[in-house]
Design an enzyme around this catalytic site. Structure first.
Site, PDB file in Angstrom:
ATOM      1  N   ARG A 119       0.845  -1.192   0.000  1.00  0.00           N
ATOM      2  CA  ARG A 119       0.000   0.000   0.000  1.00  0.00           C
ATOM      3  C   ARG A 119       0.886   1.249   0.000  1.00  0.00           C
ATOM      4  NH1 ARG A 119      -5.148   1.655  -1.074  1.00  0.00           N
ATOM      5  NH2 ARG A 119      -6.172   2.756   0.623  1.00  0.00           N
ATOM      6  N   THR A 390      -9.044   0.881  -9.466  1.00  0.00           N
ATOM      7  CA  THR A 390      -8.504  -0.326  -8.848  1.00  0.00           C
ATOM      8  C   THR A 390      -8.659  -1.516  -9.798  1.00  0.00           C
ATOM      9  OG1 THR A 390      -9.111   0.553  -6.687  1.00  0.00           O
ATOM     10  CG2 THR A 390      -8.567  -1.772  -6.740  1.00  0.00           C
ATOM     11  N   THR A 408      -4.010  -0.701  -7.095  1.00  0.00           N
ATOM     12  CA  THR A 408      -4.810   0.489  -7.395  1.00  0.00           C
ATOM     13  C   THR A 408      -3.997   1.765  -7.526  1.00  0.00           C
ATOM     14  OG1 THR A 408      -6.747   1.745  -6.647  1.00  0.00           O
ATOM     15  CG2 THR A 408      -5.241   1.019  -4.946  1.00  0.00           C
ATOM     16  N   ASN A 410      -6.169   4.275  -6.896  1.00  0.00           N
ATOM     17  CA  ASN A 410      -7.375   4.809  -6.264  1.00  0.00           C
ATOM     18  C   ASN A 410      -8.383   5.161  -7.340  1.00  0.00           C
ATOM     19  OD1 ASN A 410      -9.116   5.327  -4.223  1.00  0.00           O
ATOM     20  ND2 ASN A 410      -8.369   7.375  -3.784  1.00  0.00           N
ATOM     21  N   ASP A 432      -7.918   8.271   0.461  1.00  0.00           N
ATOM     22  CA  ASP A 432      -8.451   7.156   1.260  1.00  0.00           C
ATOM     23  C   ASP A 432      -8.243   7.369   2.761  1.00  0.00           C
ATOM     24  OD1 ASP A 432      -9.748   5.533  -0.513  1.00  0.00           O
ATOM     25  OD2 ASP A 432      -8.104   4.114  -0.789  1.00  0.00           O
ATOM     26  N   SER A 461      -7.740   0.879   3.423  1.00  0.00           N
ATOM     27  CA  SER A 461      -8.193   0.392   2.114  1.00  0.00           C
ATOM     28  C   SER A 461      -9.414  -0.502   2.271  1.00  0.00           C
ATOM     29  CB  SER A 461      -7.059  -0.410   1.470  1.00  0.00           C
ATOM     30  OG  SER A 461      -7.500  -1.019   0.279  1.00  0.00           O
ATOM     31  N   SER A 462     -10.112  -0.705   1.167  1.00  0.00           N
ATOM     32  CA  SER A 462     -11.199  -1.693   1.134  1.00  0.00           C
ATOM     33  C   SER A 462     -10.810  -2.907   0.297  1.00  0.00           C
ATOM     34  CB  SER A 462     -12.450  -1.071   0.516  1.00  0.00           C
ATOM     35  OG  SER A 462     -12.876   0.021   1.280  1.00  0.00           O
ATOM     36  N   GLY A 482     -13.376  -1.449  -6.947  1.00  0.00           N
ATOM     37  CA  GLY A 482     -14.661  -0.795  -6.657  1.00  0.00           C
ATOM     38  C   GLY A 482     -14.723  -0.025  -5.357  1.00  0.00           C
ATOM     39  N   GLY A 483     -13.566   0.472  -4.859  1.00  0.00           N
ATOM     40  CA  GLY A 483     -13.589   1.309  -3.653  1.00  0.00           C
ATOM     41  C   GLY A 483     -14.281   0.601  -2.500  1.00  0.00           C
TER      42      GLY A 483
HETATM   43  N1  GLY Z   1      -8.377   2.988  -3.174  1.00  0.00           N
HETATM   44  C1  GLY Z   1      -9.390   2.063  -2.906  1.00  0.00           C
HETATM   45  C2  GLY Z   1      -9.091   1.221  -1.724  1.00  0.00           C
HETATM   46  O1  GLY Z   1      -7.941   0.972  -1.433  1.00  0.00           O
HETATM   47  O2  GLY Z   1      -9.986   0.818  -1.053  1.00  0.00           O
END
Ligand code: GLY
Length: 578
Positions: A119, A390, A408, A410, A432, A461-462, A482-483
């Protein structure tokens, strides 16, 4: 599906190819010459296929084929994953990247689990109030547009750490990406639309025009990225130093001047991926493995699946009012915990053990009343952001090694800054973070102290790269972009396979729904069943239709031991294998 308009492009591209090949590289096309089955000027999207030995599924056919080729050449799932990540940085510039970050989750055939967190990290000069005006109000464009929105990129370091588990030389694994960048590849209609749509932003946010801004793109055009090819060659020759030091680092730091970015050479040199212990839990005889903080994804799916486990979801049917309302109530509870408790575990004590325990999940559902819409007591609402940001890819090799990577920039094409001279896009991952407690990010997600900005910290993050085993044997590698919708998509995908007995392709393509606590509404895709849509409304839910979200890709091992690979109908996602 065959791409249209390719036959005329093919001739033009091949002519251009030979002149570039002569002038740029005397060892041209070592990869493409060997793998004549791969033609970057004419390729097909393959949505589903079952392979005898090994498979890759990713957002782009050329990236999947690069990964599969590495396994045919004696590599394993890690080799395939590295080749796919680098290739995506070229052929899927909207999200594939070397200027972003991601999470690599793997289970080796011997059962060993590996979680590599690459990340992005906040630069040393980052401050908690860096995206606020003098009155303390958030300025959303500051955390989304231009170099100030960029975290320190982690993807190159992440792939180099992953290489410890691979078999082939790193130089070989980067070669497909270099050749796609140097000799060009034909772009799809979707890519052409994406590049045209961002042309003005690319020009505004970057210090110089780039390969992306040269023309009005159409499907079938060939995209050449010579600066990116040169950057990839520096990585090929020098490894980490080819990106985090020297010429590439110089280009990145120089690009900061255009939009007041704060990444320094010291930030780049000090970036390190981190090993994270994966989240593990049981769901109806399946052992689910997913990513730990700084991703919220693994914890969220552990919570949601355990919350619904006492109910006979299969008997309720897929996308019925009964199953969706139950699953939404689990989503509401898990996402509320995300906002409060989750952040970078090196900066915030995330109560992972409690949050992922079955006892806690059952306690959270104590106030659940079937058929009654819950409430998030909304005080403010954000809009769910619609884009393809992503990307995810999954690999399972012949030995049974499984890799699941979500990576990603983002937003789609990140912060729209192309590093002049180096030819790659920078992320806007700083968005984020919770730029201010209670202020929604681009996905409408809110957060607090747990996810506040601090130098060196990773933003929450998701991303939910996920693996499943049954009886200690490899079974599924799956994930999606998809965030904030990501954990919900993976949750629904797994329920579709495990409870509703869908094939992996059916599970991936099924209409999706999404609730993230705040805003208190259920967003459904446009092909979501009308009867369920109306029944949820009648129960008191706020339900809205939105465009498609996510592009889920997965590989599942069949009872016969074959690799059934599926790419989402929602994109150019494509499978490859042997
Ligand atoms: N940028 C999307 C995530 O990491 O959740």
């Amino acid at each position: 599906m065959k791409l249209n308009t390719l036959s005329s492009t093919l001739k033009i591209s091949v002519l251009a190819l030979s002149s570039v090949a002569l002038s740029v590289n005397s060892n041209a096309q070592t990869f493409l010459k060997k793998h004549t089955e791969i033609n970057p000027y004419q390729y097909e999207v393959v949505k589903e296929k079952t392979f005898a030995h090994a498979a890759v599924t990713s957002a782009h056919p050329l990236a999947s084929m690069a990964g599969a080729a590495m396994m045919k050449d004696g590599g394993n799932a890690f080799d395939a994953a590295i080749a796919t990540q680098f290739a995506l940085a070229v052929v899927f510039p909207g999200a594939g990247n070397i200027g972003g970050g991601g999470f690599m989750l793997a289970r080796k055939a011997n059962g060993e689990l590996i979680g590599i967190d690459y990340r992005e990290a906040a630069p040393k000069k980052a401050t908690a109030d860096m995206y606020l005006d003098e009155k303390g109000n958030a300025i959303p464009s500051k955390s989304r547009d231009g170099a100030l929105a960029s975290g320190i990129p982690g993807s190159v370091a992440g792939m180099i750490s992953t290489h410890a588990y691979a078999k082939l030389p790193l130089a070989v694994l980067i070669e497909p990406a270099i050749e796609y960048a140097e000799f060009g590849y034909v772009i799809t209609e979707r890519e052409a639309a994406g590049l045209n749509g961002q042309r003005a932003n690319f020009l505004k946010n970057s210090s110089a025009p780039s390969a992306f801004t040269k023309k009005e793109w159409k499907a079938g055009d060939t995209l050449y990225q010579p600066e990116l090819a040169a950057t990839l060659k520096r990585i090929q020759q020098k490894g980490l130093a080819g990106f985090y030091e020297g010429e590439t680092a110089d280009y990145i730091v120089k690009e900061m001047e255009h939009t007041a970015g704060i990444i320094t050479k010291e930030d780049l040199k000090n970036y390190h991926p981190k090993f994270r212990k994966p989240i593990e839990f049981e769901y109806r005889g399946n052992h689910v493995i997913s990513f730990a903080p700084p991703s919220s994804g693994g914890i969220i799916i552990a919570q949601m699946l355990q919350m619904i486990a006492p109910f006979n979801v299969g008997a309720m049917g897929a996308n019925t009012e009964a199953s969706v309302s139950l699953m939404v109530e689990a989503q509401r509870r898990a996402y509320a915990d995300r906002a409060e408790h989750m952040g970078d575990p090196d900066y915030w004590k995330v109560p992972t053990k409690t949050l992922t325990s079955n006892e806690y999940a059952q306690d959270r559902m104590k106030d659940y009343v079937p058929g009654v819409a819950g409430s998030s007591k909304v005080t403010q609402a954000g809009q769910v952001h619609e884009s393809e940001q992503t990307t995810h890819f999954s690999v399972i090799d012949a030995e049974g090694n499984m890799v699941s990577i979500t990576t990603t920039l983002n937003d789609t094409y990140g912060n729209k800054t192309i590093v002049a001279g180096a030819g790659f896009l920078l992320n806007n991952e700083m968005d984020d973070f919770s730029v201010k407690p209670g202020v929604p990010n681009m996905y409408g997600a809110i957060g607090g102290e747990a996810n506040a900005i601090a130098p060196g910290k990773r933003m929450l993050s998701s991303m939910t790269p996920t693996l499943v085993t049954v009886n200690n044997k490899p079974y599924i590698s799956i994930g999606t972009p998809g965030g904030t919708t990501i954990p919900n998509q993976v949750y629904e995908g797994l329920v579709n396979i495990i409870d509703h007995k869908m094939t992996i392709k059916e599970a991936i393509d099924a209409p999706r729904f999404h609730h993230q606590w705040i805003p208190d509404m259920v967003a459904v895709e446009s092909d979501f069943p009308e009867t369920t849509f109306n029944a949820l409304k009648a129960k008191g839910y706020t339900v809205t239709k939105r465009g498609r979200f996510g592009r889920m890709d997965g590989v599942l091992i069949t009872k016969e031991g074959q690799r059934n690979a599926a790419g989402d109908k929602r994109g150019d996602d494509s499978v490859a294998g042997y």
